[in-house]
Design a protein around this motif. Structure first.
Motif, mmCIF file in Angstrom:
data_model
loop_
_atom_site.group_PDB
_atom_site.id
_atom_site.type_symbol
_atom_site.label_atom_id
_atom_site.label_comp_id
_atom_site.label_asym_id
_atom_site.label_seq_id
_atom_site.Cartn_x
_atom_site.Cartn_y
_atom_site.Cartn_z
ATOM 1 N N ALA A 70 -2.254 4.177 -0.389
ATOM 2 C CA ALA A 70 -2.329 4.745 -1.740
ATOM 3 C C ALA A 70 -1.215 5.761 -1.983
ATOM 4 O O ALA A 70 -0.645 5.818 -3.081
ATOM 5 N N ALA A 71 -0.879 6.548 -0.971
ATOM 6 C CA ALA A 71 0.158 7.582 -1.126
ATOM 7 C C ALA A 71 1.538 6.984 -1.342
ATOM 8 O O ALA A 71 2.384 7.604 -1.991
ATOM 9 N N ILE A 72 1.773 5.787 -0.825
ATOM 10 C CA ILE A 72 3.114 5.185 -0.930
ATOM 11 C C ILE A 72 3.191 4.077 -1.974
ATOM 12 O O ILE A 72 4.278 3.541 -2.219
ATOM 13 N N ALA A 73 2.072 3.742 -2.594
ATOM 14 C CA ALA A 73 2.035 2.639 -3.560
ATOM 15 C C ALA A 73 3.081 2.828 -4.656
ATOM 16 O O ALA A 73 3.138 3.877 -5.298
ATOM 17 N N GLY A 74 3.911 1.827 -4.826
ATOM 18 C CA GLY A 74 4.916 1.846 -5.883
ATOM 19 C C GLY A 74 6.099 2.753 -5.618
ATOM 20 O O GLY A 74 6.947 2.926 -6.494
ATOM 21 N N LYS A 75 6.188 3.333 -4.453
ATOM 22 C CA LYS A 75 7.282 4.256 -4.133
ATOM 23 C C LYS A 75 8.380 3.509 -3.380
ATOM 24 O O LYS A 75 8.129 2.934 -2.328
ATOM 25 N N PRO A 76 9.607 3.514 -3.887
ATOM 26 C CA PRO A 76 10.681 2.816 -3.178
ATOM 27 C C PRO A 76 11.144 3.540 -1.915
ATOM 28 O O PRO A 76 11.776 2.933 -1.048
#
Length: 123
Positions: A70-76
Motif C-alpha cells: 500500500a505504501a508503494i502503490a503507484g509510486k515510480p
C-alpha cells in the motif's frame, strides 16, 4: 550513527512524490530532526508508523507485506532508510519485496544507516 548525513543526502536528492520508508519506525525521529527545513516528506514506518503497535521496534513479518504494498502503490520510485534491521527485519523481507517491484537505483552507506533508492525498472 550518521543520521545527519543520511537525511541531508535524501532531502538533497528526493524527487517530489517519492515516499521515504523506514524499517525501524523510531528512526523517523532522528531523520526528521536532521531533515527539518527541507522539502515536505511523505514518511512511512514499516510495518507501522511510530508507536502504532506500542512497541519501539516492531518486527516486520510476512503478514505485514500488504502495508508495504500500500505504501508503494503507484509510486515510480521510493527511498528506504534501513537501520537496525537485525531487530526489525531480520529476514530482510522489506528489501526483498522492494527488489521484486523495483530496481535498486543507488545505495549509500552511512555509519549505522543504509539509504537505498529504488526506481521503476523502466527508468
Amino acid at each position: 550513527e550518521e543520521w545527519n548525513l543520511a537525511a541531508a543526502y535524501v532531502t538533497r536528492h528526493l524527487a517530489p512524490g517519492e515516499p521515504v520508508l523506514f524499517n525501524a519506525t523510531w528512526a523517523q525521529i532522528p531523520f526528521e530532526y536532521y531533515a527539518r527545513g527541507g522539502p515536505k516528506l511523505e514518511l512511512h514506518g514499516l510495518p507501522v508508523d511510530l508507536f502504532d503497535r506500542h512497541v519501539l521496534e516492531p518486527e516486520f513479518e510476512p503478514r505485514d507485506l500488504p502495508v508495504l504494498t500500500a505504501a508503494i502503490a503507484g509510486k515510480p520510485s521510493v527511498w528506504l532508510i534501513y537501520s537496525h534491521e537485525f531487530f526489525t527485519d531480520p529476514n530482510h523481507l522489506i528489501p526483498q519485496e522492494l527488489e521484486r517491484v523495483y530496481a535498486t537505483k543507488e545505495l549509500r552507506e552511512f555509519f549505522g544507516v543504509r539509504v537505498i533508492h529504488y526506481s521503476d525498472r523502466r527508468e
